[in-house]
Design a protein around this motif. Structure first.
Motif, PDB file in Angstrom:
ATOM      1  N   HIS A 128       0.821  -1.214   0.000  1.00 18.20           N
ATOM      2  CA  HIS A 128       0.000   0.000   0.000  1.00 18.20           C
ATOM      3  C   HIS A 128       0.856   1.266   0.000  1.00 18.20           C
ATOM      4  CE1 HIS A 128      -3.400   2.595   0.802  1.00 18.20           C
ATOM      5  NE2 HIS A 128      -2.722   3.131   1.827  1.00 18.20           N
ATOM      6  N   THR A 129       1.954   1.228   0.791  1.00 16.62           N
ATOM      7  CA  THR A 129       2.852   2.397   0.836  1.00 16.62           C
ATOM      8  C   THR A 129       3.503   2.640  -0.518  1.00 16.62           C
ATOM      9  OG1 THR A 129       3.286   1.927   3.166  1.00 16.62           O
ATOM     10  CG2 THR A 129       4.799   3.418   2.032  1.00 16.62           C
ATOM     11  N   TYR A 130       3.913   1.550  -1.165  1.00 14.74           N
ATOM     12  CA  TYR A 130       4.562   1.685  -2.468  1.00 14.74           C
ATOM     13  C   TYR A 130       3.585   2.225  -3.518  1.00 14.74           C
ATOM     14  CZ  TYR A 130       7.411   0.482  -6.504  1.00 14.74           C
ATOM     15  OH  TYR A 130       8.138   0.535  -7.663  1.00 14.74           O
ATOM     16  N   LYS A 131       2.360   1.704  -3.504  1.00 15.66           N
ATOM     17  CA  LYS A 131       1.345   2.190  -4.450  1.00 15.66           C
ATOM     18  C   LYS A 131       1.022   3.659  -4.202  1.00 15.66           C
ATOM     19  CE  LYS A 131      -1.011  -2.202  -5.287  1.00 15.66           C
ATOM     20  NZ  LYS A 131      -2.299  -2.932  -5.150  1.00 15.66           N
ATOM     21  N   GLN A 132       0.945   4.015  -2.918  1.00 13.66           N
ATOM     22  CA  GLN A 132       0.652   5.402  -2.582  1.00 13.66           C
ATOM     23  C   GLN A 132       1.760   6.331  -3.093  1.00 13.66           C
ATOM     24  OE1 GLN A 132      -2.161   6.321  -1.292  1.00 13.66           O
ATOM     25  NE2 GLN A 132      -1.713   8.513  -1.190  1.00 13.66           N
ATOM     26  N   ALA A 133       3.003   5.897  -2.943  1.00 17.89           N
ATOM     27  CA  ALA A 133       4.123   6.710  -3.443  1.00 17.89           C
ATOM     28  C   ALA A 133       4.075   6.838  -4.956  1.00 17.89           C
ATOM     29  CB  ALA A 133       5.454   6.105  -3.001  1.00 17.89           C
ATOM     30  N   LEU A 134       3.777   5.721  -5.635  1.00 20.25           N
ATOM     31  CA  LEU A 134       3.660   5.785  -7.095  1.00 20.25           C
ATOM     32  C   LEU A 134       2.533   6.716  -7.527  1.00 20.25           C
ATOM     33  CD1 LEU A 134       4.157   2.079  -8.263  1.00 20.25           C
ATOM     34  CD2 LEU A 134       5.690   4.007  -8.639  1.00 20.25           C
ATOM     35  N   ARG A 135       1.400   6.621  -6.832  1.00 22.38           N
ATOM     36  CA  ARG A 135       0.249   7.458  -7.184  1.00 22.38           C
ATOM     37  C   ARG A 135       0.548   8.935  -6.963  1.00 22.38           C
ATOM     38  NH1 ARG A 135      -2.937   4.948  -4.332  1.00 22.38           N
ATOM     39  NH2 ARG A 135      -3.628   3.438  -5.901  1.00 22.38           N
ATOM     40  N   GLU A 136       1.214   9.232  -5.846  1.00 27.18           N
ATOM     41  CA  GLU A 136       1.558  10.634  -5.587  1.00 27.18           C
ATOM     42  C   GLU A 136       2.540  11.174  -6.630  1.00 27.18           C
ATOM     43  OE1 GLU A 136       3.041  10.760  -1.649  1.00 27.18           O
ATOM     44  OE2 GLU A 136       1.065  10.503  -0.691  1.00 27.18           O
ATOM     45  N   ASP A 137       3.503  10.339  -7.014  1.00 26.29           N
ATOM     46  CA  ASP A 137       4.459  10.779  -8.037  1.00 26.29           C
ATOM     47  C   ASP A 137       3.760  11.005  -9.379  1.00 26.29           C
ATOM     48  OD1 ASP A 137       7.305  11.175  -8.921  1.00 26.29           O
ATOM     49  OD2 ASP A 137       6.784   9.487 -10.203  1.00 26.29           O
ATOM     50  N   GLU A 138       2.838  10.110  -9.725  1.00 24.14           N
ATOM     51  CA  GLU A 138       2.113  10.258 -10.988  1.00 24.14           C
ATOM     52  C   GLU A 138       1.195  11.473 -10.967  1.00 24.14           C
ATOM     53  OE1 GLU A 138       1.386   9.261 -14.893  1.00 24.14           O
ATOM     54  OE2 GLU A 138       2.847   8.425 -13.480  1.00 24.14           O
ATOM     55  N   ASN A 139       0.530  11.706  -9.833  1.00 24.78           N
ATOM     56  CA  ASN A 139      -0.325  12.895  -9.713  1.00 24.78           C
ATOM     57  C   ASN A 139       0.495  14.181  -9.815  1.00 24.78           C
ATOM     58  OD1 ASN A 139      -2.651  11.372  -9.411  1.00 24.78           O
ATOM     59  ND2 ASN A 139      -2.474  11.282  -7.182  1.00 24.78           N
ATOM     60  N   ARG A 140       1.679  14.134  -9.196  1.00 23.87           N
ATOM     61  CA  ARG A 140       2.540  15.318  -9.288  1.00 23.87           C
ATOM     62  C   ARG A 140       2.945  15.592 -10.733  1.00 23.87           C
ATOM     63  NH1 ARG A 140       7.738  15.719  -9.690  1.00 23.87           N
ATOM     64  NH2 ARG A 140       8.028  13.488  -9.230  1.00 23.87           N
ATOM     65  N   ARG A 141       3.299  14.539 -11.476  1.00 20.17           N
ATOM     66  CA  ARG A 141       3.682  14.732 -12.872  1.00 20.17           C
ATOM     67  C   ARG A 141       2.485  15.182 -13.726  1.00 20.17           C
ATOM     68  NH1 ARG A 141       7.046   9.441 -14.438  1.00 20.17           N
ATOM     69  NH2 ARG A 141       5.550   8.502 -13.001  1.00 20.17           N
ATOM     70  N   LEU A 142       1.307  14.635 -13.438  1.00 21.61           N
ATOM     71  CA  LEU A 142       0.111  15.068 -14.170  1.00 21.61           C
ATOM     72  C   LEU A 142      -0.187  16.545 -13.906  1.00 21.61           C
ATOM     73  CD1 LEU A 142      -2.309  12.033 -13.720  1.00 21.61           C
ATOM     74  CD2 LEU A 142      -1.196  12.768 -15.822  1.00 21.61           C
ATOM     75  N   GLU A 143      -0.048  16.965 -12.667  1.00 18.37           N
ATOM     76  CA  GLU A 143      -0.295  18.369 -12.326  1.00 18.37           C
ATOM     77  C   GLU A 143       0.725  19.271 -13.015  1.00 18.37           C
ATOM     78  OE1 GLU A 143      -2.328  21.494 -10.786  1.00 18.37           O
ATOM     79  OE2 GLU A 143      -2.861  19.357 -10.719  1.00 18.37           O
ATOM     80  N   GLU A 144       1.984  18.834 -13.060  1.00 15.59           N
ATOM     81  CA  GLU A 144       2.992  19.628 -13.764  1.00 15.59           C
ATOM     82  C   GLU A 144       2.675  19.723 -15.252  1.00 15.59           C
ATOM     83  OE1 GLU A 144       6.694  17.772 -12.947  1.00 15.59           O
ATOM     84  OE2 GLU A 144       6.838  18.520 -10.873  1.00 15.59           O
ATOM     85  N   MET A 145       2.183  18.619 -15.832  1.00 18.89           N
ATOM     86  CA  MET A 145       1.829  18.632 -17.247  1.00 18.89           C
ATOM     87  C   MET A 145       0.650  19.575 -17.503  1.00 18.89           C
ATOM     88  SD  MET A 145       0.612  15.502 -19.704  1.00 18.89           S
ATOM     89  CE  MET A 145      -1.003  15.508 -18.918  1.00 18.89           C
ATOM     90  N   LYS A 146      -0.344  19.547 -16.613  1.00 17.66           N
ATOM     91  CA  LYS A 146      -1.489  20.453 -16.764  1.00 17.66           C
ATOM     92  C   LYS A 146      -1.053  21.909 -16.666  1.00 17.66           C
ATOM     93  CE  LYS A 146      -5.079  17.338 -15.037  1.00 17.66           C
ATOM     94  NZ  LYS A 146      -6.078  17.099 -13.966  1.00 17.66           N
ATOM     95  N   GLN A 147      -0.190  22.195 -15.701  1.00 16.15           N
ATOM     96  CA  GLN A 147       0.297  23.572 -15.571  1.00 16.15           C
ATOM     97  C   GLN A 147       1.086  24.003 -16.807  1.00 16.15           C
ATOM     98  OE1 GLN A 147       2.499  23.826 -11.945  1.00 16.15           O
ATOM     99  NE2 GLN A 147       0.701  23.554 -10.618  1.00 16.15           N
ATOM    100  N   GLU A 148       1.875  23.072 -17.365  1.00 15.23           N
ATOM    101  CA  GLU A 148       2.629  23.395 -18.586  1.00 15.23           C
ATOM    102  C   GLU A 148       1.688  23.654 -19.759  1.00 15.23           C
ATOM    103  OE1 GLU A 148       5.952  24.181 -20.878  1.00 15.23           O
ATOM    104  OE2 GLU A 148       5.777  23.891 -18.702  1.00 15.23           O
ATOM    105  N   GLN A 149       0.641  22.802 -19.900  1.00 19.87           N
ATOM    106  CA  GLN A 149      -0.338  23.020 -20.961  1.00 19.87           C
ATOM    107  C   GLN A 149      -1.082  24.337 -20.770  1.00 19.87           C
ATOM    108  OE1 GLN A 149      -0.844  21.335 -23.692  1.00 19.87           O
ATOM    109  NE2 GLN A 149       0.613  19.699 -23.261  1.00 19.87           N
ATOM    110  N   ARG A 150      -1.392  24.677 -19.502  1.00 14.91           N
ATOM    111  CA  ARG A 150      -2.078  25.929 -19.224  1.00 14.91           C
ATOM    112  C   ARG A 150      -1.189  27.126 -19.578  1.00 14.91           C
ATOM    113  NH1 ARG A 150      -2.747  25.135 -14.235  1.00 14.91           N
ATOM    114  NH2 ARG A 150      -4.536  23.755 -14.488  1.00 14.91           N
ATOM    115  N   ARG A 151       0.088  27.022 -19.234  1.00 12.77           N
ATOM    116  CA  ARG A 151       1.009  28.112 -19.583  1.00 12.77           C
ATOM    117  C   ARG A 151       1.144  28.257 -21.094  1.00 12.77           C
ATOM    118  NH1 ARG A 151       3.969  26.116 -15.074  1.00 12.77           N
ATOM    119  NH2 ARG A 151       5.230  24.811 -16.463  1.00 12.77           N
ATOM    120  N   LYS A 152       1.215  27.126 -21.801  1.00  8.72           N
ATOM    121  CA  LYS A 152       1.297  27.193 -23.258  1.00  8.72           C
ATOM    122  C   LYS A 152       0.044  27.817 -23.857  1.00  8.72           C
ATOM    123  CE  LYS A 152       4.405  23.251 -23.944  1.00  8.72           C
ATOM    124  NZ  LYS A 152       4.543  21.892 -24.537  1.00  8.72           N
ATOM    125  N   ALA A 153      -1.151  27.449 -23.338  1.00  6.75           N
ATOM    126  CA  ALA A 153      -2.395  28.018 -23.839  1.00  6.75           C
ATOM    127  C   ALA A 153      -2.465  29.519 -23.588  1.00  6.75           C
ATOM    128  CB  ALA A 153      -3.591  27.315 -23.190  1.00  6.75           C
TER     129      ALA A 153
END
Length: 238
Positions: free
Chosen positions: A164-189
Motif C-alpha cells: 500500500h505504501t509503495y502504491k501510494q508513493a507511485l500514485r503521488e508521483d504520478e499525480n505530481r507529474r500530471l499536475e505539472e503537465m497540466k500547468q505546462e499546458q495551461r502556460r502554453k495556452a
C-alpha cells in the motif's frame, strides 16, 4: 305538355321606347358636355421668381460630386467592415476548434498516463510478490540462527502495508507529474492566447493606419480635383 300562349310584340310600342331611350341618352351627353364647357379650368398664372439660391452652378456641381464621392466611400467602408467581421468570426471559430482539440488531446494524454500507471502498478505488484516468494523460499533454507536473529529484530511492516505504501508513493508521483503537465499546458495556452491577441492588435493597428492613409489620399485627391474647378469655372447666379 303544358299549354302556353305566344303573344306577338307590338312593333310600334317597341320603336317608341327605343326612340325615347336614345333621346334621353343624347340629352344626358349634351348636358355633360355643357357642364364640362362651363367648368373648364382657366389658364394658370404663376408669378415669376428667381431660383437657385445663393450657390453658383460650379458650387452646386462641386457639392453634388462631393456627396457622390462620400457615398462611394461609405459603401466601400461598409464592405470592408463586413469582410473584417466575417474574418474575425472565422478566426474565433478556428480558435474554438483548436481549444476543443487541445482539451481532447489533454484528456487522451491523461487517460494514457493513468493506464500506464495502472500497468506499472500491476507489474510492480507482481514483481513484489515474486520477490517475496523467492525471499521466503531462501528464508526457509537458511540456518535457524538466522531465523532467531530475525525474530529479535523490531516489528517489520506487513506485506500489505509495504504494498500500500509503495502504491501510494507511485500514485503521488504520478499525480505530481500530471499536475505539472497540466500547468505546462495551461502556460502554453495562455502564451498562445497572448500571442494571438498581440497579432490581432497589430493587424488592427495596421488596418487603421492603412485606412487613415487611404482616407487622407482620397481627401487630397478630391481637394485637388475640386480646387481647379472652383477657380476656373465662372459663378452662376441662377
Amino acid at each position: 305538355v303544358i299549354p302556353y300562349v305566344l303573344i306577338t310584340p307590338n312593333e310600334t310600342r317597341r320603336n317608341q321606347l327605343q326612340q325615347s331611350k336614345l333621346s334621353f341618352a343624347k340629352k344626358e351627353l349634351d348636358d355633360l358636355e355643357r357642364w364640362k364647357e362651363e367648368h373648364r379650368p382657366g389658364a394658370i398664372k404663376v408669378i415669376p421668381q428667381r431660383l437657385g439660391g445663393k450657390e453658383s452652378e460650379a458650387q452646386a456641381r462641386q457639392k453634388q460630386q462631393m456627396m457622390l464621392m462620400q457615398s462611394k466611400y461609405q459603401q466601400k467602408h461598409k464592405r470592408e467592415e463586413y469582410v473584417k467581421a466575417k474574418k474575425a468570426a472565422e478566426e474565433a471559430e478556428i480558435l474554438k476548434k483548436k481549444v476543443i482539440q487541445r482539451e481532447k488531446a489533454e484528456r487522451l494524454e491523461v487517460k494514457k498516463r493513468q493506464q500506464e500507471m495502472q500497468r506499472r502498478e500491476m507489474f510492480l505488484e507482481d514483481q513484489y510478490y515474486k520477490t517475496n516468494e523467492l525471499l521466503n523460499r531462501l528464508d526457509l533454507g537458511s540456518p535457524k540462527s538466522d531465523s532467531c536473529q530475525i525474530a529479535n529484530r523490531g516489528p517489520e511492516p506487513t506485506e500489505r502495508t509495504r504494498s500500500h505504501t509503495y502504491k501510494q508513493a507511485l500514485r503521488e508521483d504520478e499525480n505530481r507529474r500530471l499536475e505539472e503537465m497540466k500547468q505546462e499546458q495551461r502556460r502554453k495556452a495562455e502564451l498562445m492566447e497572448f500571442k494571438q491577441k498581440q497579432e490581432e492588435e497589430a493587424r488592427t493597428r495596421a488596418h487603421q493606419k492603412e485606412q487613415r492613409r487611404v482616407n487622407n489620399a482620397f481627401l487630397d485627391r478630391l481637394q485637388n480635383k475640386v480646387q481647379p474647378n472652383s477657380i476656373c469655372q465662372p459663378g452662376y447666379s441662377g
